[in-house]
Motif scaffolding. Structure first.
Motif, PDB file in Angstrom:
ATOM      1  N   HIS A 105       0.686  -1.245   0.535  1.00  0.00           N
ATOM      2  CA  HIS A 105       0.120   0.586   0.123  1.00  0.00           C
ATOM      3  C   HIS A 105       0.752   1.006   0.087  1.00  0.00           C
ATOM      4  N   LEU A 106       1.132   2.133  -1.026  1.00  0.00           N
ATOM      5  CA  LEU A 106       1.351   2.994  -1.375  1.00  0.00           C
ATOM      6  C   LEU A 106       0.758   4.437  -0.779  1.00  0.00           C
ATOM      7  N   LYS A 107       1.402   5.017  -0.175  1.00  0.00           N
ATOM      8  CA  LYS A 107       0.297   6.145   0.802  1.00  0.00           C
ATOM      9  C   LYS A 107       0.633   7.659   0.310  1.00  0.00           C
ATOM     10  N   PHE A 108       0.042   8.864   0.032  1.00  0.00           N
ATOM     11  CA  PHE A 108       0.365   9.757  -0.914  1.00  0.00           C
ATOM     12  C   PHE A 108       0.042  11.206   0.277  1.00  0.00           C
ATOM     13  N   ASN A 109       1.417  11.392  -0.037  1.00  0.00           N
ATOM     14  CA  ASN A 109       1.347  12.646   1.260  1.00  0.00           C
ATOM     15  C   ASN A 109       1.276  12.191   2.813  1.00  0.00           C
ATOM     16  N   ASP A 110       0.336  13.058   3.387  1.00  0.00           N
ATOM     17  CA  ASP A 110      -0.236  12.367   4.126  1.00  0.00           C
ATOM     18  C   ASP A 110      -1.749  12.940   4.376  1.00  0.00           C
ATOM     19  N   SER A 111      -1.985  12.381   3.829  1.00  0.00           N
ATOM     20  CA  SER A 111      -3.599  11.869   3.198  1.00  0.00           C
ATOM     21  C   SER A 111      -4.417  10.537   3.500  1.00  0.00           C
ATOM     22  N   GLU A 112      -4.876  10.329   3.610  1.00  0.00           N
ATOM     23  CA  GLU A 112      -5.719   8.826   3.660  1.00  0.00           C
ATOM     24  C   GLU A 112      -5.609   8.267   2.125  1.00  0.00           C
ATOM     25  N   ASN A 113      -5.358   8.558   1.968  1.00  0.00           N
ATOM     26  CA  ASN A 113      -5.727   8.239   0.168  1.00  0.00           C
ATOM     27  C   ASN A 113      -4.501   7.135  -0.364  1.00  0.00           C
ATOM     28  N   ARG A 114      -4.638   5.552  -0.646  1.00  0.00           N
ATOM     29  CA  ARG A 114      -3.659   5.095  -1.133  1.00  0.00           C
ATOM     30  C   ARG A 114      -3.334   4.856  -2.388  1.00  0.00           C
ATOM     31  N   LEU A 115      -2.726   3.850  -2.866  1.00  0.00           N
ATOM     32  CA  LEU A 115      -2.616   2.983  -4.242  1.00  0.00           C
ATOM     33  C   LEU A 115      -1.982   1.934  -3.909  1.00  0.00           C
ATOM     34  N   ALA A 116      -3.123   0.756  -3.253  1.00  0.00           N
ATOM     35  CA  ALA A 116      -2.121  -0.931  -3.423  1.00  0.00           C
ATOM     36  C   ALA A 116      -2.044  -1.890  -4.348  1.00  0.00           C
TER      37      ALA A 116
END
Length: 310
Positions: A105-116
């Motif tokens: 799971h790749l986290k974007f900056n400090d947001s809760e949006n992620r690409l897995a």
């Protein structure tokens, strides 16, 4: 006539077995792991899900499907692990499938949006249980009851993008085709979200599209209304793409869903479905499905301010 209908029905569902190996559930929105390995670990809790589907009840040889899956974060929030087992019985055909899933799971900056990104590995075992068939010639070698079947390893992949409010994914859980049971590769698109209508009611729409070679693309659409984060109820339908409303001429079906969050960890649901587009719907009692879901909350996770809906 009844015997002729039964024989025709068994032939049709056995043909379906070899052209459409992945079971379809009305509660697909609670079963992402079965088609997309990138989903595992996304909820950051230990999650176990069980689905049981009895299709076309009251008809001899009707399909029956059961699946159980478990997933959890692995080592840290960036990785996930899970496994799933499914058992499908369609007439004399018995299909068992066991897979292991891994995700990153790749986290974007400090947001809760992620690409897995996810990988699935395992296999299925297919056999014919011919012991209960009534034959004119019990010694026919083509109907040898000692059919041991065959194990066929497989692998798949998935992409899953998710936020606290919506998600989308693309996957193919079984990449290898086999002549033994005429398997076909399936591709899935999933998507959904959560919308707050007022203080007590939320709407959770979801969709599920399946692509298979030489088979019409199917589209599932579901809308669940969630009341006070405790009860839910809604409507689902499935139809070939391009025909939004299921019909006798084009196929598809409808489903009614209802469920309850028994507590913060355990939920249960039930659905009733009715198929269109084939003659068998006149002779069966519809399709029944049961969903059970358990979330084990880590001590540090129990302070989560809002529930995870996906």
């Amino acid at each position: 006539m009844k015997k002729l209908i039964t024989i025709s029905f068994l032939i049709s569902i056995l043909s379906a077995t070899y052209s459409q190996q992945d079971a379809m559930f009305t509660y697909y929105m609670f079963n992402h792991q079965s088609v997309n390995p990138a989903y595992v670990g996304s909820r950051q809790i230990i999650n176990a899900t069980m689905l049981n589907r009895s299709q076309w009840t009251g008809f001899v040889g009707a399909p029956w499907s059961h699946t159980i899956s478990l997933n959890a974060p692995l080592l840290n929030e960036s990785m996930g692990f899970g496994f799933s087992f499914s058992n499908d019985v369609i007439g004399p055909a018995v299909l068992n499938n066991l897979t292991i899933d891994l995700s990153y799971h790749l986290k974007f900056n400090d947001s809760e949006n992620r690409l897995a990104f996810g990988l699935k590995a395992g296999g299925n075992h297919t056999r014919l249980d011919l012991n209960n068939l009534s034959l004119d010639n019990q010694n026919d070698p083509a109907f040898d009851p000692d059919n041991n079947g065959k194990f066929m390893p497989n692998y798949g992949f998935g992409l899953y993008y998710y936020t606290p409010k919506w998600y989308a994914g693309f996957s193919s859980p079984h990449m290898v085709n086999y002549d033994f049971n005429a398997t076909q590769r399936h591709y899935f698109l999933i998507g959904g979200g959560i919308f707050t209508l007022n203080e007590d009611i939320k709407l959770r729409p979801s969709t599920y599209m399946k692509f298979t070679k030489n088979v019409p693309v199917t589209l599932d659409l579901t809308g669940l209304f969630i009341f006070k984060d405790r009860l839910w109820a809604g409507l689902a339908f499935r139809a070939p793409i391009g025909f939004i409303i299921p019909s006798n001429s084009k196929g598809g079906g409808f489903g009614l869903l209802a469920g309850l969050n028994i507590n913060d960890q355990l939920s249960a649901g039930y659905s009733f479905g009715y198929s269109l587009g084939n003659q068998t719907f006149r002779y069966n009692g519809g399709t029944h499905e049961i969903s059970l879901r358990y979330d084990y909350l880590y001590k540090e996770k129990k302070i989560i301010k809002s529930p995870r809906y996906f």
